[in-house]
Design an enzyme around this catalytic site. Sequence first.
Site, short mmCIF file in Angstrom:
data_model
loop_
_atom_site.label_atom_id
_atom_site.label_comp_id
_atom_site.label_asym_id
_atom_site.label_seq_id
_atom_site.Cartn_x
_atom_site.Cartn_y
_atom_site.Cartn_z
N HIS A 26 0.84 -1.21 0.00
CA HIS A 26 0.00 0.00 0.00
C HIS A 26 0.87 1.26 0.00
CE1 HIS A 26 -3.71 2.24 1.12
NE2 HIS A 26 -2.85 3.04 1.71
N GLU A 27 1.84 1.30 0.91
CA GLU A 27 2.72 2.47 0.99
C GLU A 27 3.60 2.60 -0.25
OE1 GLU A 27 2.56 4.80 3.26
OE2 GLU A 27 0.93 3.73 4.26
N HIS A 30 1.81 4.66 -2.80
CA HIS A 30 1.94 6.10 -2.55
C HIS A 30 3.32 6.60 -2.98
CE1 HIS A 30 -1.86 6.10 -0.54
NE2 HIS A 30 -1.45 5.49 0.55
#
Length: 233
Positions: A26-27, A30
């Site tokens: 997920h990170e 980003h």
Amino acid sequence: FDFLGNMSWMYLLVVIPVLGVLVFVHELGHFLAARRLGVQVDELGFGLPPRAMTMFERDGVKYTLNWLPLGGFVRMAGEEGDFETPGSLWSKRPWQRATILVAGPFMNFLAAAVLFSIVFMMGVPAPAPNGRVQVYDVFPGSPAQAAGLQRDDLILSVDGKPIDTTATLVAAIEAAGGREVPVAIERGGQPMTLNLTPRASGEARAGISIGTEQITERYGPVECFLDHENPFR
């Protein structure tokens, strides 16, 4: 967090790494989107603080290793009040900020698609076309165990009566309750006959769990998404 008291250590040893991977993916979404859109990324952390060490630094980004093995994090300019800093998150247009925020969930979706595709390419169990009756499990201390039935045996007949559905097997076992009857099976491609004495009454007269014969179906990379019978579609 009272539910943690009911979890086994083995369960936690499985959950924590999986959760960590999901959070890091997920990170990473980003991070990649921010770099692509020109946002200054100060740090990409593996795990959560406190920091254990800085592994290396490249293009102004510190790649750090942290003590808590729970995924990771991205620290971008403009997240801690320095909104006017050149290259900060808030200096970008709304659609760019939205893209960076959505990139995290998108990476989780993409990772799920890849993992499910790998699973279906390796093979998943499915009912065989015109499948025969298969033994899924044999209960300990049951008449079936005493007769020598094993998991994955295919039951062909009971007391001379052909078995083509689970219903016919149940009926044949009930009719044979309390007396010894021959059971024709196939095991590993080899036919054989066992002698079974079902219980005269009550539940689980033979002591087996049954279902339709299972086969392993494998899908190609494209079929994983396009096959109309694929449950991942």
